[in-house]
Design an enzyme around this catalytic site. Sequence first.
Site, short mmCIF file in Angstrom:
data_model
loop_
_atom_site.label_atom_id
_atom_site.label_comp_id
_atom_site.label_asym_id
_atom_site.label_seq_id
_atom_site.Cartn_x
_atom_site.Cartn_y
_atom_site.Cartn_z
N LYS A 158 0.82 -1.22 0.00
CA LYS A 158 0.00 0.00 0.00
C LYS A 158 0.85 1.27 0.00
O LYS A 158 0.35 2.34 -0.30
CB LYS A 158 -0.96 0.00 1.19
CG LYS A 158 -2.08 -1.02 1.03
CD LYS A 158 -3.14 -0.88 2.12
CE LYS A 158 -4.28 -1.84 1.92
NZ LYS A 158 -3.91 -3.24 2.25
C1 LIG Z 1 -4.59 -4.36 1.62
C2 LIG Z 1 -3.85 -5.66 1.56
C3 LIG Z 1 -4.25 -6.71 0.69
C4 LIG Z 1 -5.49 -6.62 -0.16
O1 LIG Z 1 -5.36 -5.71 -1.21
P1 LIG Z 1 -6.67 -5.18 -1.99
O2 LIG Z 1 -6.15 -4.18 -2.94
O3 LIG Z 1 -7.55 -4.59 -0.93
O4 LIG Z 1 -7.29 -6.37 -2.64
C5 LIG Z 1 -3.47 -7.85 0.64
N1 LIG Z 1 -2.37 -7.99 1.42
C6 LIG Z 1 -1.97 -7.02 2.28
C7 LIG Z 1 -0.77 -7.25 3.12
C8 LIG Z 1 -2.69 -5.83 2.38
O5 LIG Z 1 -2.28 -4.89 3.26
#
Ligand SMILES: *Cc1c(COP(=O)(O)O)cnc(C)c1O
Length: 434
Positions: free
Chosen positions: A107
């Site tokens: 993210k």
């Molecule tokens: C947010 C997150 C996901 C999921 O991603 P999306 O874009 O919401 O599908 C998967 N793994 C981790 C570690 C995350 O922080």
Amino acid sequence: MRYYSTNKTSPTASLKEAVVRGLAPDRGLYMPERITTIPSAFFKHIGEMSLGDIAYVVANTLFGEDIDSSTLKNIVNDTLNFEIPLVKVGNDRYALELFHGPTLAFKDVGARFMARLLGYFNEREGRGTVNVLVATSGDTGSAVANGFLNVEGVKVHVLYPKGKVSKIQEAQFTTLGANITALEVDGTFDDCQALVKSAFMDKELNEAMKLTSANSINVARFLPQMFYYFHAYAQLARAGVNLDNIVVAVPSGNFGNICAGLIAKRMGLPIKRFIAANNRNDVFLEYLLTGSYNPRKSVATIANAMDVGDPSNFARILDLYGNSHEAITADISGCSYDDGQIKATLRSVYDTDGYLLDPHGAVAYRALAEYMRPGEVGVFLETAHPAKFKDTVECIIDRPVEVPAKLAAFMKGEKSTVKMPAQFPAFKKYLMHC
Ligand SMILES: *Cc1c(COP(=O)(O)O)cnc(C)c1O
């Protein structure tokens, strides 16, 4: 470029409007009006290009009409100032490690890009401070806070439920200072979210200050995630593997990450197919199998960043494929694993290949292990560093997990928070005086 709402009842928006609003007025999600195919010559030489150069070509295709090229280049380079290695894990399988950024999770890419873009739009207008509100159950808060740290003209207010996030998570957004304030809310994550929602609906507050959200549905957070799919392809090209049958497994929660990959494919990136890998929260798998979508309450799992019962980007996937179930199932398959299966996978990959997965990556790894077809080359996205889930992972492999210096550094910082009851008048008063 204009952006339209997936609900199609709001007028189209400029990039700036879409970024500042997040959600369209009709509650739909913004989508780019045109998805331009990148010329095939680009893919012939992609193996010789750096991550920054690849990302700039992609960013320019998406945002080139709205941002001048030197600013865009700066934003891209500042967003991707860390390695995204592709690591071989077993036969024809590769991990794309997205966890080398500031908070050790994928993210970071979207959060940083959005922060810089918002900072740019705000500076160009020269009109006061923008206040970013974000409610977090743990990981989003840290990515957003670190992405926005020291961005001129932007203040970030992170609301989190007191005592309900891990120590490591808490340290990542309560020790930063500068333009980041952490609000320790005496309540649950839902209370935090309700406070943010009330703030956006409060007329007096919105007249007094500029408020915006750094929600994952924001186009400036979701589209830049496309960069690393192109980069993965470039690394496979360099490795000399067969590029005709690439399958990518994405550990999915709100489906923003996979949705960026699907748009990359639409822009010409030669990925044959995707696997949406889920924990027990499997509404999307059910949709693939039955054609009907039934959102429900999420259940708690050890891959908790994927505990989502009504993925917000489902609307984007439907839109991208013109609501065709047939077209969607041609490009995407799905799977769902329970905690027992996630643990068994994490442990066996560690024992056999010496590779330590985190619980989210483990879901995607298992998807490849079970569903790759003969002749395919698989990439799974490793979305977080295993040390972010230290207790869970140590319990599974029965050994200590080393904490990277970057993460340990947060733990040394001094925690500073504003204590907040879960009542809107108190939150409003805080905002009016901040
Ligand atoms: C947010 C997150 C996901 C999921 O991603 P999306 O874009 O919401 O599908 C998967 N793994 C981790 C570690 C995350 O922080």
